[in-house]
Structure formats: structure tokens, C-alpha cells
Design a protein around this motif. Structure first.
Motif, mmCIF file in Angstrom:
data_model
loop_
_atom_site.group_PDB
_atom_site.id
_atom_site.type_symbol
_atom_site.label_atom_id
_atom_site.label_comp_id
_atom_site.label_asym_id
_atom_site.label_seq_id
_atom_site.Cartn_x
_atom_site.Cartn_y
_atom_site.Cartn_z
ATOM 1 N N PRO A 1 3.159 18.323 -5.344
ATOM 2 C CA PRO A 1 4.492 18.441 -4.743
ATOM 3 C C PRO A 1 4.523 18.008 -3.279
ATOM 4 O O PRO A 1 5.497 17.400 -2.830
ATOM 5 C CB PRO A 1 4.810 19.935 -4.884
ATOM 6 N N ALA A 2 3.460 18.313 -2.541
ATOM 7 C CA ALA A 2 3.403 17.915 -1.129
ATOM 8 C C ALA A 2 3.373 16.402 -0.996
ATOM 9 O O ALA A 2 4.027 15.830 -0.113
ATOM 10 C CB ALA A 2 2.173 18.529 -0.460
ATOM 11 N N LEU A 3 2.624 15.723 -1.874
ATOM 12 C CA LEU A 3 2.569 14.262 -1.828
ATOM 13 C C LEU A 3 3.951 13.662 -2.087
ATOM 14 O O LEU A 3 4.362 12.704 -1.412
ATOM 15 C CB LEU A 3 1.573 13.740 -2.857
ATOM 16 N N LEU A 4 4.666 14.243 -3.056
ATOM 17 C CA LEU A 4 6.003 13.739 -3.376
ATOM 18 C C LEU A 4 6.968 13.958 -2.204
ATOM 19 O O LEU A 4 7.760 13.067 -1.860
ATOM 20 C CB LEU A 4 6.533 14.426 -4.633
ATOM 21 N N ARG A 5 6.894 15.143 -1.583
ATOM 22 C CA ARG A 5 7.778 15.434 -0.448
ATOM 23 C C ARG A 5 7.488 14.499 0.723
ATOM 24 O O ARG A 5 8.416 13.969 1.357
ATOM 25 C CB ARG A 5 7.610 16.896 -0.011
ATOM 26 N N LEU A 6 6.220 14.304 1.035
ATOM 27 C CA LEU A 6 5.848 13.451 2.167
ATOM 28 C C LEU A 6 6.236 11.996 1.920
ATOM 29 O O LEU A 6 6.718 11.312 2.823
ATOM 30 C CB LEU A 6 4.345 13.559 2.418
ATOM 31 N N CYS A 7 6.030 11.532 0.690
ATOM 32 C CA CYS A 7 6.386 10.151 0.364
ATOM 33 C C CYS A 7 7.892 9.936 0.490
ATOM 34 O O CYS A 7 8.348 8.916 1.033
ATOM 35 C CB CYS A 7 5.915 9.817 -1.053
ATOM 36 N N ALA A 8 8.678 10.919 0.021
ATOM 37 C CA ALA A 8 10.134 10.809 0.108
ATOM 38 C C ALA A 8 10.615 10.883 1.556
ATOM 39 O O ALA A 8 11.544 10.164 1.951
ATOM 40 C CB ALA A 8 10.780 11.918 -0.719
ATOM 41 N N GLU B 1 3.243 16.014 12.373
ATOM 42 C CA GLU B 1 3.847 17.326 12.163
ATOM 43 C C GLU B 1 4.125 17.576 10.689
ATOM 44 O O GLU B 1 3.847 18.670 10.165
ATOM 45 C CB GLU B 1 5.150 17.431 12.960
ATOM 46 N N LEU B 2 4.655 16.568 9.993
ATOM 47 C CA LEU B 2 4.935 16.728 8.565
ATOM 48 C C LEU B 2 3.652 16.910 7.759
ATOM 49 O O LEU B 2 3.583 17.749 6.850
ATOM 50 C CB LEU B 2 5.713 15.516 8.051
ATOM 51 N N LEU B 3 2.616 16.142 8.082
ATOM 52 C CA LEU B 3 1.343 16.264 7.385
ATOM 53 C C LEU B 3 0.723 17.643 7.612
ATOM 54 O O LEU B 3 0.246 18.294 6.677
ATOM 55 C CB LEU B 3 0.370 15.178 7.854
ATOM 56 N N LYS B 4 0.715 18.082 8.870
ATOM 57 C CA LYS B 4 0.111 19.378 9.189
ATOM 58 C C LYS B 4 0.847 20.517 8.506
ATOM 59 O O LYS B 4 0.225 21.481 8.029
ATOM 60 C CB LYS B 4 0.108 19.591 10.706
ATOM 61 N N GLN C 1 2.400 20.523 5.653
ATOM 62 C CA GLN C 1 2.019 20.603 4.242
ATOM 63 C C GLN C 1 0.570 21.059 4.078
ATOM 64 O O GLN C 1 0.258 21.855 3.187
ATOM 65 C CB GLN C 1 2.220 19.239 3.564
ATOM 66 N N ALA C 2 -0.313 20.568 4.933
ATOM 67 C CA ALA C 2 -1.725 20.954 4.853
ATOM 68 C C ALA C 2 -1.908 22.442 5.109
ATOM 69 O O ALA C 2 -2.753 23.100 4.482
ATOM 70 C CB ALA C 2 -2.548 20.141 5.846
ATOM 71 N N GLU C 3 -1.123 22.997 6.019
ATOM 72 C CA GLU C 3 -1.223 24.423 6.332
ATOM 73 C C GLU C 3 -0.728 25.298 5.179
ATOM 74 O O GLU C 3 -1.169 26.438 5.020
ATOM 75 C CB GLU C 3 -0.434 24.727 7.605
ATOM 76 N N ILE C 4 0.179 24.763 4.380
ATOM 77 C CA ILE C 4 0.646 25.493 3.196
ATOM 78 C C ILE C 4 -0.414 25.445 2.100
ATOM 79 O O ILE C 4 -0.682 26.442 1.424
ATOM 80 C CB ILE C 4 1.974 24.896 2.690
ATOM 81 N N ILE C 5 -1.030 24.284 1.931
ATOM 82 C CA ILE C 5 -1.999 24.088 0.853
ATOM 83 C C ILE C 5 -3.300 24.830 1.117
ATOM 84 O O ILE C 5 -3.860 25.471 0.212
ATOM 85 C CB ILE C 5 -2.295 22.578 0.674
ATOM 86 N N GLY C 6 -3.802 24.776 2.346
ATOM 87 C CA GLY C 6 -5.117 25.303 2.678
ATOM 88 C C GLY C 6 -5.416 26.700 2.156
ATOM 89 O O GLY C 6 -6.412 26.912 1.446
#
Length: 287
Positions: free
Chosen positions: A102-109, A250-253, A255-260
């Protein structure tokens, strides 16, 4: 014709070979069923109906082939990230891939660029998943299942920078000769970039190795602050402007902080410190 020659290649030999293969896949399937927590030899032997000695021999063979690994602290066995890298090419997801999709899809969009999910596999980074944007790009790992030496490209650099110090040093020592083949990378440059990434919390410098391409990556950190993977943006160099860079980071971080915190330490795609190194460099029996 000798007795040995008469016996080789007989139907009985073929049947024995097929039997070993069937037993090995029975062990693999049993490991797949217990992938979250891993499994001990006793439990595997009971699950597949074989003796512990037979299962242990099969496990050592599978470890030698890189498709099974043993956790050094718990002594439990599980399928390796190399096994998943092969399976991923057929579209089979792991927990890590499912968690991050889901994070990949959100970031790509949001960004309109290609997003990669990378994880560590011994001395390499493996592309576990990607979401393609509209711009044609080139990357070091290529498609899902591709791999690159840790330290080459933003995603693998972000993973390397946030490994435990002892493991990081071993990877640098092993990979420096491999990095030289890229022409612009040496140990001084690599160490400088690692310190820069650790200070900034992301990798975002265009090395010029892939002409016209640029990227930004942030590590996915577990609860111990160790990188279990990386989220990476691959884009055209002209799109990675100084004004746009902070927004991407900022967008990458975020999502990464949610996933970690949600990553599972027993996931096939998550390595424990030093484990990938020792598995790749030894085939001696494990207790």
C-alpha cells in the motif's frame, strides 16, 4: 561393465533421487507453514514424518543452496530471502511485500515516479517489489527479484548505512572490490556517503553511474534502529530538483516510519544482524 557402472543411472537410482527431492520439498512446505516463528528440527520431523537425522541432513543441503537459513539466537529454521527472491519473480508475496505494497502505491500516486522496495540479502540488496511510474527509468536492480551489491544505488546505500557497525564493516570489506567495477566508487567515497546518509537520514545524491537517472531512498528501521529494507524513488535527474527533494524525503520517511514498527523479525525478507554474512560464508553443520 563394472558393478558401479551397472548401478548408475538405474530406475532405482532415479527413484531414490526423486524421493530425496520429495522429502526436501516436504520440509520446505513445512517451513512455509511455520514461517512467522520459524521451526526446530523436532517439529519439522514430526510435521513431515521423517527422522530428525534425515530432516537435519535435508536442512543442511537446503542451507548450502541458500533457500533455508537458521536463526543464530533461537536455532529455528526458516525459508531464506533468496528463496523468496526466486518466488517473487512468479508474483508470490511475503509478509514484508504485503505490508509495504500500500505504501508503494500511495507514493507512486503522490509523486508520479517509480517506487522500489529493497531488502538486504547477505552482501546484496534485493528488489522485493516496485510500483512503476509514467517515466521510463533505469535502475541497478532492474525488475522484482533483481539484486545489487550493498552500497551501489540509493536504496542499497540506505540499507548499508543503518546496519550494525560490525556488520557494516564486514560488508564494506567484502564489497569494495565489487564496487570498483562501477568505475566511480571506491572505499573513501563509500564511507563518505555512508556518513552522509546516517547524518541526513536518507540517500539522495546522483552518483552519475546511470546517466540521466536520479533517486532518493530512506531506510525502513526496525525497533532496534537497524535497516531491514528501504523505500526508494527512481526518477529522471531533471525531476529531482532541490525544491522537490524535501517533499520526496518527507513522504518516504512518513511511510517508512509507519512500516518499521510493523515488520516481523521472522519474516523471510528480514535478516538478523550478521546472520546473512555467516550463512553465505560457511557450510559447516549447525547445532
Amino acid at each position: 561393465m563394472t558393478a558401479v557402472e551397472e548401478k548408475s543411472g538405474t530406475p532405482a537410482d532415479d527413484a531414490r533421487g526423486a524421493g530425496v527431492l520429495q522429502r526436501a520439498f516436504a520440509v520446505i512446505r513445512a517451513l512455509g507453514a511455520s514461517q512467522v516463528e520459524g521451526s526446530r528440527v523436532t517439529a519439522l520431523a514430526k510435521a513431515v514424518g521423517l527422522t530428525q537425522a534425515t530432516v537435519h541432513r535435508l536442512l543442511q543441503g537446503l542451507i548450502a543452496e541458500g533457500v533455508v537459513e537458521q536463526d543464530e539466537s533461537t536455532k529455528r529454521y526458516r525459508l531464506s530471502v533468496d528463496f523468496f527472491a526466486l518466488a517473487a519473480q512468479a508474483g508470490n508475496p511475503s509478509g514484508m511485500r504485503t505490508l509495504c505494497r500500500p505504501a508503494l502505491l500511495r507514493l507512486c500516486a503522490s509523486l508520479g515516479d517509480t517506487i522500489f522496495l529493497l531488502v538486504k540479502s547477505s552482501f546484496d540488496a534485493v528488489c522485493l517489489d516496485m510500483c512503476e511510474g509514467p517515466f521510463p527509468i533505469r535502475s541497478f536492480t532492474g525488475d522484482v527479484g533483481g539484486r545489487v551489491a550493498l552500497g551501489v544505488g540509493q536504496g542499497s546505500l540506505a540499507i548499508l548505512a543503518f546496519q550494525p557497525e560490525a556488520e557494516r564493516e564486514e560488508i564494506i570489506r567484502f564489497n569494495v572490490p565489487r564496487l570498483r567495477s562501477y568505475g566511480v566508487l571506491d572505499e573513501v567515497y563509500l564511507r563518505t556517503e555512508i556518513e552522509r546518509v546516517r547524518k541526513l537520514g536518507y540517500a539522495g545524491r546522483n552518483t552519475g553511474v546511470l546517466e540521466g537517472m536520479a533517486g532518493v531512498a530512506v531506510p525502513i528501521l526496525d525497533q532496534n534502529g537497524c535497516a531491514v529494507g528501504a523505500l526508494s524513488v527512481g526518477t529522471l535527474a531533471a525531476r529531482l530538483t532541490e525544491d522537490r527533494l524535501p517533499t520526496i524525503v518527507e513522504l518516504l520517511k512518513r511511510q517508512a516510519e509507519i512500516i518499521g514498527p510493523q515488520t516481523n523479525p521472522f519474516d523471510v525478507a528480514v535478516r538478523r544482524p550478521m546472520h546473512g554474512l555467516t550463512r553465505a560464508m560457511t557450510t559447516q553443520p549447525l547445532a
